[in-house]
Scaffold this active site. Structure first.
Site, PDB file in Angstrom:
ATOM      1  N   ASP A  67     -16.490 -77.356 -33.390  1.00 51.05           N
ATOM      2  CA  ASP A  67     -16.447 -76.272 -32.633  1.00 51.05           C
ATOM      3  C   ASP A  67     -17.578 -75.865 -31.999  1.00 51.05           C
ATOM      4  OD1 ASP A  67     -17.251 -75.608 -35.027  1.00 51.05           O
ATOM      5  OD2 ASP A  67     -15.321 -74.412 -35.582  1.00 51.05           O
ATOM      6  N   ASN A 136      -9.888 -65.923 -43.729  1.00 52.92           N
ATOM      7  CA  ASN A 136      -8.342 -65.690 -43.392  1.00 52.92           C
ATOM      8  C   ASN A 136      -7.838 -66.991 -43.265  1.00 52.92           C
ATOM      9  OD1 ASN A 136      -9.706 -67.109 -41.150  1.00 52.92           O
ATOM     10  ND2 ASN A 136      -9.495 -65.480 -39.917  1.00 52.92           N
ATOM     11  N   HIS A 138      -8.728 -69.842 -41.759  1.00 50.12           N
ATOM     12  CA  HIS A 138      -8.773 -70.710 -40.686  1.00 50.12           C
ATOM     13  C   HIS A 138      -9.521 -71.897 -40.908  1.00 50.12           C
ATOM     14  CE1 HIS A 138     -13.003 -68.981 -39.486  1.00 50.12           C
ATOM     15  NE2 HIS A 138     -13.044 -69.775 -40.134  1.00 50.12           N
ATOM     16  N   GLU A 143      -7.456 -69.811 -35.858  1.00 56.15           N
ATOM     17  CA  GLU A 143      -7.324 -68.668 -36.439  1.00 56.15           C
ATOM     18  C   GLU A 143      -5.789 -68.530 -36.842  1.00 56.15           C
ATOM     19  OE1 GLU A 143      -9.957 -67.160 -37.593  1.00 56.15           O
ATOM     20  OE2 GLU A 143     -11.244 -66.593 -36.052  1.00 56.15           O
TER      21      GLU A 143
END
Ligand code: PGA
Length: 240
Positions: A67, A136, A138, A143
């Site tokens: 990313d 979380n 991800h 996400e």
């Protein structure tokens, strides 16, 4: 999922670093997917040590990263390209022409996604993709959401991710968008290695391994990968 628990991040760095060096030595022109963040740094340090000792070479290795932030120059000190240069690429003999990156400033994110997928495919696909995990759940910047993503795409970062990563931005506000490989692209890798260290990852690790496969915990999709190896330290494994 093959789950391996180690005492601390240093032991994981050595174990994963060794796995990479052995793999590169067995396939010198392999295609490796790399990750940024604090988690893989001990692994990169181990690989650099081995390179300096003449035990591994990146001369013919091809790399792709997961990313990149949007709206940030590629050479900004907080770009993921700069992170990879500083932590690995400038310290080994990789040919920078063989380093693939998503362009976070692409005017047409869909065309950029197609270019990246085609580039990975033309090199033979990813042999190993390295992953961290967000608090979380991800993976890369995929996400939690209502559906698993496919190929690369532009994402709006969540508050949890912004809170976790904004500590690195001391001069400008952290970008709110990023380009990321999608879950579909990641799952195509022939082998996946995910590292999680520290108590802040313990709940996400539990959800990934013991919870249902759901896009609300994107990492849970790895339960369906045929060769996913999960490296945990004792703190990250504490809720299993
Ligand atoms: P970290 O990030 O390695 O900095 O904890 C991992 C991630 O968010 O995927």
């Amino acid at each position: 999922m093959d789950i391996r628990i180690f005492k601390n991040e240093a032991e994981i760095g050595e174990a994963v670093g060794k796995l990479y060096c052995d793999f590169i030595n067995s396939k010198p022109d392999c295609v490796l997917g790399f990750a940024t963040g604090a988690t893989p740094v001990p692994t990169y340090n181990y690989i650099v040590e081995q390179y300096k000792a003449g035990k591994v070479s990146f001369k013919d290795v091809k790399t792709f990263n997961l990313d990149e932030y949007c709206d940030l120059p590629k050479t900004h000190k907080n770009s993921y390209y700069t992170f990879m240069l500083e932590n690995l690429f400038s310290k080994v003999d990789v040919n920078l022409d063989n380093v693939g990156f998503l362009d976070g400033n692409a005017a047409d994110p869909e065309a950029e996604s197609a270019r990246y997928a085609a580039d990975i495919a033309s090199k033979g696909g990813l042999d190993i993709q390295l992953l961290g995990i967000g608090r979380n759940g991800h993976i890369a910047f995929n996400e939690p959401s209502d559906e698993f993503s496919g190929e690369s795409h532009k994402v709006k970062l969540t508050d949890s991710t912004i809170e976790a990563n904004s500590i690195y931005f001391d001069d400008i506000p952290m970008p709110r968008y990023a380009m990321t490989m999608g879950i579909g692209s990641i799952m195509k890798a022939r082998k996946i290695i995910l590292i999680a260290t520290g108590a802040s990852k313990a709940q996400a690790v539990k959800d990934m391994i013991k919870g249902p496969v759901t896009p609300h915990c994107p990492a849970s999709v790895l339960q369906e990968h045929k060769d996913a190896v999960i490296f945990l330290d004792e703190a990250a494994a504490s809720l299993l």
